[in-house]
Enzyme design. Structure first.
Site, PDB file in Angstrom:
ATOM      1  N   ASN A  25       0.873  -1.177   0.000  1.00 20.72           N
ATOM      2  CA  ASN A  25       0.000   0.000   0.000  1.00 20.72           C
ATOM      3  C   ASN A  25       0.909   1.225   0.000  1.00 20.72           C
ATOM      4  OD1 ASN A  25       0.382   1.171   2.729  1.00 20.72           O
ATOM      5  ND2 ASN A  25      -0.532  -0.745   3.472  1.00 20.72           N
ATOM      6  N   ASN A  74      -8.194  -7.766   9.109  1.00 18.84           N
ATOM      7  CA  ASN A  74      -8.224  -8.393   7.784  1.00 18.84           C
ATOM      8  C   ASN A  74      -8.319  -9.915   7.814  1.00 18.84           C
ATOM      9  OD1 ASN A  74      -5.910  -5.863   7.166  1.00 18.84           O
ATOM     10  ND2 ASN A  74      -7.909  -5.903   6.204  1.00 18.84           N
ATOM     11  N   ARG A  93       0.410 -11.541   1.945  1.00 20.40           N
ATOM     12  CA  ARG A  93      -0.427 -11.753   3.147  1.00 20.40           C
ATOM     13  C   ARG A  93      -1.199 -13.077   3.120  1.00 20.40           C
ATOM     14  NH1 ARG A  93      -3.439  -6.803   5.912  1.00 20.40           N
ATOM     15  NH2 ARG A  93      -3.349  -8.369   7.564  1.00 20.40           N
ATOM     16  N   ARG A 140      -8.436  -4.069  -2.609  1.00 21.75           N
ATOM     17  CA  ARG A 140      -8.143  -5.322  -1.927  1.00 21.75           C
ATOM     18  C   ARG A 140      -9.246  -6.363  -2.065  1.00 21.75           C
ATOM     19  NH1 ARG A 140      -3.996  -5.056   1.607  1.00 21.75           N
ATOM     20  NH2 ARG A 140      -2.580  -3.376   1.077  1.00 21.75           N
ATOM     21  N   HIS A 169      -8.690   0.460   2.227  1.00 19.00           N
ATOM     22  CA  HIS A 169      -9.683  -0.416   2.868  1.00 19.00           C
ATOM     23  C   HIS A 169     -10.861   0.448   3.335  1.00 19.00           C
ATOM     24  CE1 HIS A 169      -6.658  -3.814   4.080  1.00 19.00           C
ATOM     25  NE2 HIS A 169      -7.497  -4.300   3.189  1.00 19.00           N
ATOM     26  N   ASP A 171     -12.345   0.449   6.120  1.00 21.48           N
ATOM     27  CA  ASP A 171     -12.258   0.904   7.518  1.00 21.48           C
ATOM     28  C   ASP A 171     -11.329   2.109   7.716  1.00 21.48           C
ATOM     29  OD1 ASP A 171      -9.736  -0.276   7.411  1.00 21.48           O
ATOM     30  OD2 ASP A 171     -10.097  -1.712   9.026  1.00 21.48           O
ATOM     31  N   ALA A 257       2.935   1.026   8.339  1.00 27.35           N
ATOM     32  CA  ALA A 257       2.496  -0.085   7.485  1.00 27.35           C
ATOM     33  C   ALA A 257       1.106   0.183   6.928  1.00 27.35           C
ATOM     34  CB  ALA A 257       2.491  -1.389   8.275  1.00 27.35           C
ATOM     35  N   CYS A 263      -7.566  -1.252  12.337  1.00 29.31           N
ATOM     36  CA  CYS A 263      -6.899  -2.349  11.620  1.00 29.31           C
ATOM     37  C   CYS A 263      -6.294  -3.370  12.573  1.00 29.31           C
ATOM     38  CB  CYS A 263      -5.767  -1.812  10.745  1.00 29.31           C
ATOM     39  SG  CYS A 263      -6.228  -0.557   9.574  1.00 29.31           S
TER      40      CYS A 263
END
Ligand code: ARG
Length: 272
Positions: A25, A74, A93, A140, A169, A171, A257, A263
């Site tokens: 990202n 996530n 991931r 994503r 994302h 959120d 990050a 998150c």
């Protein structure tokens, strides 16, 4: 106000192995060093804030090969005793999924999967509000995942297309506060998504672009407490006028990050 029916039990994962080891990202830069001790202090601080607000925190063990496992939002979507694991967009991931499934399986959850080839990054891209599940897509999660989510949970899903890579994302653009109110960052949505959210949220706290890019919406709501990574005075005043207590919890090691307070948590007490 009627408080949210969820948000009093969270899954978190400590940052023993957290780092910026790849770039998936726009916030992540491998040359930026993470201070692990500071990350641990900040993570402990977040746990303490959530517990002080009346939440319970369950902890998942970290894994040496999975630096982003700290971002439990996530891991997937929780619906009562059912867990729908994420299907991560990026190979970096994807290794987290087996670890997440093991945690939920050991605790007796029924695990039901999205079809392979359909990406969805869990609660990071799906938050319940107003009787529906709001789900983001583009960076994503795939739009196609929403029909599957609806089928698996029985919930109506409102799809919102994300429009800015920095707000990758849902959120980071949307934070349900109670049954009528939410923090919203329209800068993160396409025009159709903005209309959908206008119709859905009766009393929005509309964030400015700067507030949105500072991760204001990436907050955790425990009853009437809002735990935020940052809180500009204007936003704090509005939240307090509405009867919320604002707690700012510094998480800047994790912002390196691209993740904030929300998150780092996955609500376990959600029934769709
Ligand atoms: N480094 C992580 C990633 O890019 C951060 C995840 C943030 N999570 C969230 N729910 N917004 O995937």
């Amino acid at each position: 106000m009627t408080e949210l029916a969820w948000g009093r039990r969270y899954l978190m994962c400590p940052p023993e192995h957290f780092g910026v080891l790849y770039e998936i990202n726009p916030w992540m830069h491998r040359e930026v060093r993470v201070d692990r001790d500071k990350a641990r202090t900040q993570w402990d601080g977040l746990v303490a804030c959530l517990e002080a607000a009346g939440a319970e925190v369950e902890v998942m063990e970290s894994h040496p090969d999975l630096p982003d496992l700290v971002f439990t939002a996530n891991a997937g979507i929780v619906d009562g005793r059912t867990f729908i694991p994420a299907r991560f967009r990026h190979p970096e991931r994807q290794g987290e999924t087996a670890w997440d499934i093991a945690w939920f399986t050991e605790r007796g959850y029924e695990v039901v999967g999205l079809p392979s080839g359909v990406s969805h990054e869990g609660a990071g891209d799906a938050l319940p509000f107003g009787g529906v599940l709001v789900s983001g897509y583009r960076f994503r999660s795939d739009a196609a995942s929403h029909a599957y989510l609806s089928r698996l949970t029985g919930a109506a899903v409102r799809s919102v297309e994300l429009a800015d890579e920095r707000l990758y994302h849902l959120d980071i653009t949307f934070c349900p506060l109670d049954d009528r109110r939410a923090m919203v960052a329209p800068v993160g949505w396409d025009v159709y998504g903005q209309r959908v959210m206008e119709a859905l949220v009766p009393e929005p706290l509309v964030l400015t672009d700067d507030e949105a890019f500072a991760f204001c919406a990436n907050s955790v709501v425990v009853g009437t407490t809002v735990v935020m990574p940052v809180c500009p005075p204007r936003v704090g005043r509005q939240l307090e006028t509405w009867g919320f207590d604002v707690v700012v919890c510094e998480v800047d090691e994790f912002l390196k990050a691209g993740g904030g307070c929300r998150c780092l948590t996955l609500a376990l007490d959600v029934t769709l």
